[in-house]
Structure formats: structure tokens, C-alpha cells
Design a protein around this motif. Structure first.
Motif, PDB file in Angstrom:
ATOM      1  N   SER A 123      -2.935  -7.076 -12.786  1.00 29.25           N
ATOM      2  CA  SER A 123      -2.106  -6.789 -13.936  1.00 29.25           C
ATOM      3  C   SER A 123      -2.095  -5.330 -14.314  1.00 29.25           C
ATOM      4  O   SER A 123      -1.292  -4.899 -15.115  1.00 29.25           O
ATOM      5  CB  SER A 123      -2.572  -7.622 -15.144  1.00 29.25           C
ATOM      6  N   GLY A 124      -2.954  -4.532 -13.733  1.00 27.50           N
ATOM      7  CA  GLY A 124      -3.008  -3.130 -14.109  1.00 27.50           C
ATOM      8  C   GLY A 124      -2.135  -2.242 -13.272  1.00 27.50           C
ATOM      9  O   GLY A 124      -2.028  -1.062 -13.535  1.00 27.50           O
ATOM     10  N   GLY A 125      -1.501  -2.792 -12.218  1.00 28.19           N
ATOM     11  CA  GLY A 125      -0.590  -1.996 -11.421  1.00 28.19           C
ATOM     12  C   GLY A 125      -1.198  -1.452 -10.163  1.00 28.19           C
ATOM     13  O   GLY A 125      -0.488  -1.008  -9.271  1.00 28.19           O
ATOM     14  N   SER A 126      -2.531  -1.411 -10.028  1.00 24.68           N
ATOM     15  CA  SER A 126      -3.153  -0.944  -8.813  1.00 24.68           C
ATOM     16  C   SER A 126      -4.360  -1.806  -8.519  1.00 24.68           C
ATOM     17  O   SER A 126      -4.884  -2.495  -9.380  1.00 24.68           O
ATOM     18  CB  SER A 126      -3.573   0.525  -8.949  1.00 24.68           C
ATOM     19  N   TRP A 178      10.584  -0.137  -8.269  1.00 17.78           N
ATOM     20  CA  TRP A 178      11.703  -0.608  -7.449  1.00 17.78           C
ATOM     21  C   TRP A 178      11.523  -0.256  -5.979  1.00 17.78           C
ATOM     22  O   TRP A 178      11.944  -1.016  -5.104  1.00 17.78           O
ATOM     23  CB  TRP A 178      13.013  -0.037  -7.984  1.00 17.78           C
ATOM     24  N   ASP A 179      10.913   0.875  -5.696  1.00 16.79           N
ATOM     25  CA  ASP A 179      10.698   1.251  -4.295  1.00 16.79           C
ATOM     26  C   ASP A 179       9.761   0.266  -3.602  1.00 16.79           C
ATOM     27  O   ASP A 179       9.995  -0.137  -2.456  1.00 16.79           O
ATOM     28  CB  ASP A 179      10.130   2.668  -4.209  1.00 16.79           C
ATOM     29  N   VAL A 180       8.709  -0.117  -4.284  1.00 20.53           N
ATOM     30  CA  VAL A 180       7.761  -1.059  -3.697  1.00 20.53           C
ATOM     31  C   VAL A 180       8.395  -2.447  -3.586  1.00 20.53           C
ATOM     32  O   VAL A 180       8.183  -3.165  -2.603  1.00 20.53           O
ATOM     33  CB  VAL A 180       6.454  -1.100  -4.508  1.00 20.53           C
ATOM     34  N   VAL A 197       0.853  -1.183   0.000  1.00 21.92           N
ATOM     35  CA  VAL A 197       0.000   0.000   0.000  1.00 21.92           C
ATOM     36  C   VAL A 197       0.889   1.232   0.000  1.00 21.92           C
ATOM     37  O   VAL A 197       1.775   1.385   0.847  1.00 21.92           O
ATOM     38  CB  VAL A 197      -0.926   0.018   1.227  1.00 21.92           C
ATOM     39  N   VAL A 198       0.674   2.102  -0.971  1.00 21.33           N
ATOM     40  CA  VAL A 198       1.462   3.330  -1.099  1.00 21.33           C
ATOM     41  C   VAL A 198       0.538   4.511  -0.816  1.00 21.33           C
ATOM     42  O   VAL A 198      -0.555   4.606  -1.382  1.00 21.33           O
ATOM     43  CB  VAL A 198       2.061   3.455  -2.515  1.00 21.33           C
ATOM     44  N   ARG A 199       0.976   5.379   0.071  1.00 24.43           N
ATOM     45  CA  ARG A 199       0.192   6.565   0.406  1.00 24.43           C
ATOM     46  C   ARG A 199       0.880   7.803  -0.149  1.00 24.43           C
ATOM     47  O   ARG A 199       2.052   8.058   0.129  1.00 24.43           O
ATOM     48  CB  ARG A 199       0.033   6.693   1.918  1.00 24.43           C
ATOM     49  N   GLU A 239      -4.511   6.512  -0.879  1.00 24.30           N
ATOM     50  CA  GLU A 239      -3.805   5.240  -0.852  1.00 24.30           C
ATOM     51  C   GLU A 239      -4.071   4.450  -2.132  1.00 24.30           C
ATOM     52  O   GLU A 239      -5.142   4.511  -2.707  1.00 24.30           O
ATOM     53  CB  GLU A 239      -4.253   4.407   0.355  1.00 24.30           C
ATOM     54  N   ARG A 240      -3.051   3.727  -2.551  1.00 23.04           N
ATOM     55  CA  ARG A 240      -3.219   2.831  -3.687  1.00 23.04           C
ATOM     56  C   ARG A 240      -2.353   1.598  -3.455  1.00 23.04           C
ATOM     57  O   ARG A 240      -1.339   1.650  -2.769  1.00 23.04           O
ATOM     58  CB  ARG A 240      -2.830   3.517  -4.995  1.00 23.04           C
ATOM     59  N   VAL A 241      -2.785   0.490  -3.985  1.00 25.86           N
ATOM     60  CA  VAL A 241      -2.034  -0.753  -3.879  1.00 25.86           C
ATOM     61  C   VAL A 241      -1.199  -0.914  -5.140  1.00 25.86           C
ATOM     62  O   VAL A 241      -1.718  -0.831  -6.260  1.00 25.86           O
ATOM     63  CB  VAL A 241      -2.975  -1.959  -3.693  1.00 25.86           C
ATOM     64  N   VAL A 242       0.101  -1.122  -4.963  1.00 24.66           N
ATOM     65  CA  VAL A 242       1.029  -1.195  -6.097  1.00 24.66           C
ATOM     66  C   VAL A 242       1.651  -2.582  -6.150  1.00 24.66           C
ATOM     67  O   VAL A 242       2.065  -3.136  -5.125  1.00 24.66           O
ATOM     68  CB  VAL A 242       2.129  -0.122  -5.978  1.00 24.66           C
ATOM     69  N   HIS A 243       1.738  -3.132  -7.340  1.00 28.39           N
ATOM     70  CA  HIS A 243       2.372  -4.426  -7.581  1.00 28.39           C
ATOM     71  C   HIS A 243       3.702  -4.176  -8.282  1.00 28.39           C
ATOM     72  O   HIS A 243       3.707  -3.666  -9.417  1.00 28.39           O
ATOM     73  CB  HIS A 243       1.463  -5.308  -8.426  1.00 28.39           C
TER      74      HIS A 243
END
Length: 390
Positions: A206-209, A76-78, A36-38, A62-66
Motif C-alpha cells: 500500500s505504500g507504493g514501493s 500510468w507508465d507502470v 521493477v523500475v530502475r 531499483e524499486r518495485v512500483v504498484h
């Protein structure tokens, strides 16, 4: 040296200690490849920035990043955050007392990505030793093999990678950009055509979020019903009689499944049914295994097919794949699927790359010069991984 084997997947990160192995506990950790990225600077629901606002505003920021999508590292950060969680919180490393890592790299990873992964391990995670290998190579190691063609049916892609004497052959590899996630979305469309709405029908990884968990009911349902008919003709004719089955979803909704399981199986064998302009899976396997190499090499690749990944457990997929590849081959070639050694755990094909990594780690980290040390890294920099881990 305390060595942790890590397998980077689009759906899961798998991790565990290389010793003792094999045992039924492995891998120790299987966790979603997401974080989860805020965004603290994003506008909130009340018009303010991320420094204030209520729960609705916080959720909006907030969003969820894969970090991995279809085998490519996109954030790379995630990825660093996910690895930090796995190594320190789940595997129990203490900062300042880290061990070694053997990394199962995504197939077809670039030279720059390999170097950056090596840099990440030494400069961020302070590893005492490092080794990296392709997932396809490691998958074959899990079966005690050095050569063959690995067909990895994953979450959002299918990788078909020939391997010769322990070296991946990317020049003849094939990647089909669909996997089990896409079958779940296809199921959502099939059910929607019948007026049935299943939670998560339009979500996914697969969409990144969007969290993987958001599409879990549909994906769980797809995994439980998908099956592959014996032949394409059998599937086209309706296949064997199927009794409608009732399924209860987590939200309490009860739905009836009819022929959707067979339709998903046909989509697995032929991405064209998902609206993709691609060769059928058997054709892609045959092309990868025969496009290059001499007669003996092609024979080893065709007769040593390995089906692995989450989709390898779909009922009927192995027999159907073998039958259709055989139909494409000349009489001199006899396609075969690799079997699992009796001493390997039950989940070997599902976790093949991790299993093979554990096998390799016990060898490479027990030998002097078998892995990259801090001294190697300090002397040669990240490019050392290209020389040591071929």
C-alpha cells in the motif's frame, strides 16, 4: 474477434479469454500488479550514477512500483508495462494482430481515468474493440444479477457499491481504506507484542514501493488463520476455545498462534481496531444500501448483498455481516447474501469482476454496436467510452 478480459486490481491483474467460459481454468492469468523500475540517474553505492557500478549499486537504483493503490491509478507508465506483459507475453498476442479488450475498471474510477484507459487501449495496445465496466457491476453479472450491493473485500480497501439495473451508484457508495494487507500488518504487530518477529511484518503494497512478495510470509499466515466470531460479544468474551496451533514459516521459524486469528477477524469487521476512524463494516454496508433510493430500491440493495474479493473466503465473515446488518434494518427489510449459480466455477467470488466480465464480453462483443470500435475512437476520441460504456 479474440477478446481478452482484464481486471485491474491493487494486488493482482487478472486476464483470460472470454470464450470458452465458464471453466475451471479461468482466469488464465493472475499476476502481481507490480513492476521493477530502475532509475538510471540515481546515485549508486559507489557514488556514480546509474550508468555504471556493481550489483549493489544496481540494486540500490531499483524499486518495485504498484500502479494501483486503493483503487486509484498512481503510475500510468507502470500500469502500461504490466498490461503489456499480460497481453503479449502471458496471453500470447502478436504485435500488429491484437484483439479486443473488456476492462473491469476499478470502482469509483474518475471520468479522466476512464478516458485515459480507453486512449491507452487504442493508441498503445492497438485493440480492435474495447468495452469497460465497473468491477461491482461485473461482479453481480457473475451471479446473473443486475441489482444489489457489492461488498468487495480486497487487498488494500473494501468497496461497498450499490448497483441498480446494471448501473453502479457511486453517490451512495462507501470505501473503507483497509483490506487483507492491513490485517497482515496488524498480525505483525500482535506477534511483535509477544516478541515474535515475522519477515515482512513492516512491508507491503500500500505504500507504493516494496514487492508484494516481501510481505508474503506474513500475509499467507494471516489468510490462513483469520476467522470471524459469530458475534461481537462472543469475540469480546474470548470466543469459543481455541487450541494453540503451530505454524512453520518459509525461513524455518516455528511460531505458535493463539487468539490472533479472532483478533484479525474483529479488525476486519471494525477498522477502528487498526487505528482508523471509520464506521464498522456492517454500518457502512447498511448506510450504502439505504442512504438513497425509494423503498423498492433500498429493498433490492439490502436483500441482494454480494460478498466478494479475496476477503470473502474468511470463515464466518458472511454470517456475521448478515447478522449485524439485519440488526440495523427495520422489520420490513430482510438482508440476504447472494448465492453462486451452480454452473459457475468454484473461484467465482474471489475473481467475481473477471468472471462477470467474461459473461458480458460474450454478449457485448457478439453484437454490432455492442462495443467501441477503432472507427468510434477515431471519430469521437477517448470520450467515446463515456457514451458507450455507461
Amino acid at each position: 474477434m479474440d477478446v481478452v478480459v482484464v481486471d485491474l486490481g491493487s494486488r493482482f491483474l487478472r486476464a483470460g479469454k472470454a470464450d470458452p467460459f465458464p471453466n475451471e481454468r479461468e482466469p488464465w492469468v493472475v499476476t502481481a500488479s507490480e513492476a521493477v523500475v530502475r532509475d538510471h540517474n540515481a546515485p549508486q553505492a559507489n557514488g556514480t550514477n546509474g550508468s555504471s557500478g556493481g550489483s549493489e549499486g544496481a540494486a540500490a537504483a531499483e524499486r518495485v512500483v504498484h500502479p494501483l493503490q486503493q483503487g486509484v491509478i498512481t503510475d500510468w507508465d507502470v500500469l502500461e508495462a504490466c498490461l503489456d506483459h499480460v497481453l503479449y507475453e502471458r496471453m500470447g498476442w502478436q504485435r500488429g494482430s491484437e484483439g479486443g479488450v473488456l476492462l473491469a475498471e476499478p470502482n469509483l474510477v474518475s471520468r479522466d481515468e476512464r478516458e485515459r484507459l480507453c486512449q491507452l487501449m487504442f493508441e498503445v495496445f492497438n485493440v480492435t474493440g474495447y468495452y469497460a465496466a465497473d468491477q461491482a457491476v461485473l461482479s453481480l453479472y457473475a451471479l446473473g444479477r443486475l441489482s444489489g450491493t457489492v461488498v468487495d473485500v480486497g487487498y488494500d480497501k473494501i468497496d461497498i457499491m450499490p448497483v441498480l439495473d446494471g448501473l453502479a451508484q457511486p453517490s451512495t457508495a462507501q470505501r473503507l481504506p483497509y483490506g487483507m494487507h492491513h490485517l497482515a500488518r496488524h498480525l505483525g504487530s500482535l506477534l511483535a507484542a509477544r516478541g515474535i518477529d515475522v519477515p515482512g511484518g513492516g512491508s507491503g503494497g500500500s505504500g507504493g514501493s516494496g514487492s508484494f512478495a516481501a510481505g508474503a510470509p506474513l500475509e499467507d499466515l494471516a489468510r490462513s488463520i483469520v476467522r470471524v466470531a459469530g458475534t461481537a460479544e462472543e469475540a469480546a468474551a474470548g470466543g469459543p476455545p481455541v487450541e494453540p496451533a503451530t505454524h512453520t514459516l518459509p525461513d524455518g521459524q516455528t511460531i505458535t498462534i493463539e487468539r490472533e486469528g479472532l483478533e484479525l477477524g474483529e479488525a476486519l469487521m471494525d477498522g477502528g481496531q487498526l487505528g482508523l476512524d471509520l464506521p464498522r463494516l456492517p454500518q457502512a454496508v447498511y448506510t450504502a444500501a439505504t442512504a438513497q433510493g425509494d423503498k423498492d430500491t433500498r429493498k433490492a440493495w439490502v436483500e441482494g448483498l454480494m460478498l466478494c474479493g479475496g476477503g470473502s473466503s474468511v470463515p464466518g465473515v458472511g454470517a456475521r455481516l448478515l447478522r449485524e446488518v439485519r440488526a440495523l434494518c427495520p422489520a420490513a427489510l430482510s438482508p440476504g447474501l447472494c448465492g453462486i449459480p451452480e454452473y459457475m466455477p468454484e473461484g467465482t467470488l474471489r475473481h467475481a469482476a473477471w468472471m462477470g466480465g467474461a459473461v458480458l464480453a460474450r454478449v457485448s462483443f457478439s453484437q454490432s454496436g455492442g462495443f467501441l470500435t477503432k472507427g468510434d475512437y477515431e471519430e469521437q476520441g477517448p470520450a467515446a467510452v463515456l457514451r458507450k460504456c455507461v
